[in-house]
Scaffold this motif. Structure first.
Motif, PDB file in Angstrom:
ATOM      1  N   LEU A 299      -1.832   5.743   7.332  1.00 23.18           N
ATOM      2  CA  LEU A 299      -1.489   5.948   5.921  1.00 23.18           C
ATOM      3  C   LEU A 299      -2.705   6.402   5.122  1.00 23.18           C
ATOM      4  O   LEU A 299      -2.606   7.287   4.263  1.00 23.18           O
ATOM      5  N   ALA A 300      -3.845   5.831   5.408  1.00 19.91           N
ATOM      6  CA  ALA A 300      -5.066   6.182   4.669  1.00 19.91           C
ATOM      7  C   ALA A 300      -5.520   7.613   4.934  1.00 19.91           C
ATOM      8  O   ALA A 300      -6.349   8.151   4.197  1.00 19.91           O
ATOM      9  N   ASP A 301      -4.981   8.234   5.982  1.00 18.77           N
ATOM     10  CA  ASP A 301      -5.380   9.593   6.348  1.00 18.77           C
ATOM     11  C   ASP A 301      -4.350  10.636   5.927  1.00 18.77           C
ATOM     12  O   ASP A 301      -4.268  11.723   6.520  1.00 18.77           O
TER      13      ASP A 301
ATOM     14  N   TYR B  91       5.578   7.642   1.869  1.00 20.46           N
ATOM     15  CA  TYR B  91       4.217   7.380   2.333  1.00 20.46           C
ATOM     16  C   TYR B  91       3.824   6.005   1.788  1.00 20.46           C
ATOM     17  O   TYR B  91       2.987   5.866   0.897  1.00 20.46           O
TER      18      TYR B  91
ATOM     19  N   ARG C 106      -4.530   9.348  -3.105  1.00 26.50           N
ATOM     20  CA  ARG C 106      -5.215   8.071  -3.115  1.00 26.50           C
ATOM     21  C   ARG C 106      -4.357   6.998  -2.454  1.00 26.50           C
ATOM     22  O   ARG C 106      -3.139   6.972  -2.659  1.00 26.50           O
ATOM     23  N   LEU C 107      -4.978   6.123  -1.681  1.00 29.80           N
ATOM     24  CA  LEU C 107      -4.302   4.945  -1.156  1.00 29.80           C
ATOM     25  C   LEU C 107      -4.441   3.844  -2.192  1.00 29.80           C
ATOM     26  O   LEU C 107      -5.559   3.417  -2.505  1.00 29.80           O
TER      27      LEU C 107
ATOM     28  N   LYS D 237       0.845  -1.185   0.000  1.00 34.31           N
ATOM     29  CA  LYS D 237       0.000   0.000   0.000  1.00 34.31           C
ATOM     30  C   LYS D 237       0.888   1.246   0.000  1.00 34.31           C
ATOM     31  O   LYS D 237       1.925   1.286   0.665  1.00 34.31           O
ATOM     32  N   LYS D 238       0.473   2.254  -0.766  1.00 35.36           N
ATOM     33  CA  LYS D 238       1.187   3.521  -0.785  1.00 35.36           C
ATOM     34  C   LYS D 238       0.221   4.634  -1.148  1.00 35.36           C
ATOM     35  O   LYS D 238      -0.885   4.390  -1.649  1.00 35.36           O
ATOM     36  N   ILE D 239       0.658   5.865  -0.901  1.00 35.30           N
ATOM     37  CA  ILE D 239      -0.119   7.044  -1.293  1.00 35.30           C
ATOM     38  C   ILE D 239       0.373   7.516  -2.648  1.00 35.30           C
ATOM     39  O   ILE D 239       1.576   7.633  -2.888  1.00 35.30           O
TER      40      ILE D 239
ATOM     41  N   GLU E 214       4.299   1.324   2.543  1.00 34.89           N
ATOM     42  CA  GLU E 214       4.688   0.248   3.451  1.00 34.89           C
ATOM     43  C   GLU E 214       6.164  -0.108   3.300  1.00 34.89           C
ATOM     44  O   GLU E 214       6.791  -0.588   4.254  1.00 34.89           O
TER      45      GLU E 214
ATOM     46  N   THR F 215      -2.690   0.172  -4.318  1.00 38.67           N
ATOM     47  CA  THR F 215      -1.815  -0.999  -4.271  1.00 38.67           C
ATOM     48  C   THR F 215      -0.778  -0.852  -5.376  1.00 38.67           C
ATOM     49  O   THR F 215      -1.126  -0.577  -6.533  1.00 38.67           O
TER      50      THR F 215
ATOM     51  N   TYR G  81      -0.840  10.060  12.098  1.00 45.27           N
ATOM     52  CA  TYR G  81      -1.921   9.733  11.164  1.00 45.27           C
ATOM     53  C   TYR G  81      -1.694   8.338  10.588  1.00 45.27           C
ATOM     54  O   TYR G  81      -0.556   7.914  10.392  1.00 45.27           O
TER      55      TYR G  81
END
Length: 297
Positions: free
Chosen positions: A274-276, A95, A16-17, A2-4, A97, A19, A272
């Motif tokens: 990651l999704a935030d 930002y 956006r979060l 997962k990354k931003i 994993e 894959t 925060y």
């Protein structure tokens, strides 16, 4: 992993979060399993598409420069670090994993991943602008917008070097600035007179981009004694805009030294998920930060 990511320039809503494929280190690099990533104003400036002193951004792009985590891959030629080591440093797209670092250092004992992620770019920037503005031991440095991450580092590094500091910040942060060794005053109407009442100024730093360049030049008497990291229009007034990073390995070494000696501490204002990340950017852009904001993986 997962990354931003963001596929267009714009406000926080473009984040956006997603894959994505895991990155792998090249020669002289390491990969870490990210435990925390620092949130820096440069991140949202990049997201907005501001023309900074850096290479062009190709979209879609990730975000993040600073991170702390556990080394899990080594690039060719890397020495002095082993798999499983806890490190902090600077890379790209932190930002996420997993992230690749091009500069890193062992985390000082007793430092959490969240705390460590708040130091790399902040200390590099603080060291760079203190050098560029040409302030010397025994002189007085005015820091406009002093309570954020870079300001917190500047105040403590200046104190360590025998430089007196005047810091401006919000009313709620006056005691915080004093605790870091600054003679503090609030910004807002009358701030120039309040600074003059404290004493003469030899050099000044603009860390918040709040339209104070003319006043800083007035207080120092010389645009060459003012540096900004936040106002892109500073050069139109003869003032340096500092956006190109210096030596990150040297900055990390100095951070380790000062932290170990107990002379540098930058608190975490908020953490925060990651999704935030978008919320982290909204809060960062709103200002009034005391210390750092970090994303926890």
């Amino acid at each position: 992993m997962k990354k931003i990511n963001f596929a267009e320039f714009g406000g926080p809503e473009v984040l956006r979060l997603v894959t994505a494929d895991e990155p792998h280190p090249g020669p002289g690099q390491v990969r870490i399993a990210v435990r925390a990533a620092g949130v820096n104003p440069v991140d949202w400036r990049i997201r907005e598409g501001q023309k900074l002193q850096a290479h062009p951004i190709a979209l879609p792009a990730g975000l993040g420069l600073d991170a702390a985590g556990v080394v899990d891959e080594l690039g060719a030629g890397v020495e002095g670090v082993e798999l499983g080591d806890r490190v902090f440093g600077e890379g790209i797209d932190t930002y996420a994993e997993f992230a690749v670092l091009s500069a890193w250092a062992p985390m000082p004992a007793g430092l959490s991943f969240q705390e460590a992620a708040g130091y790399p770019s902040v200390v590099e920037t603080a060291l760079r602008i203190i050098r560029e503005v040409g302030v010397e031991p025994g002189q007085t440095l005015l820091v406009s917008g002093a309570s954020g991450g870079v300001g917190s580092a500047v105040l403590q590094i200046a104190r360590d070097r025998g430089i007196a500091v005047i810091g401006t910040g919000g009313a709620a942060n006056q005691d915080y600035l004093r605790d870091l060794g600054a003679r503090a005053t609030t910004y807002g109407p009358g701030w120039v007179e309040r600074v003059r009442a404290i004493g003469p100024v030899d050099a000044a730093l603009d860390l918040s981009g709040s339209g104070v360049i003319r006043e800083l030049v007035e207080l120092t008497g010389d645009p060459r004694k003012v540096t900004s990291i936040a106002d892109l229009d500073a050069p139109t007034l003869g003032v340096r805009f500092s956006g190109a990073a210096g030596s990150v390995p040297d900055a990390l070494a100095e951070a380790v030294r000062l932290i170990t000696l107990g002379r540098l501490h930058i608190p975490i204002e908020k953490e925060y998920a990651l999704a935030d990340a978008a919320t982290a950017h909204i809060d960062s852009q709103a200002g009034h930060t005391r210390g750092r904001r970090v994303i926890v993986i």
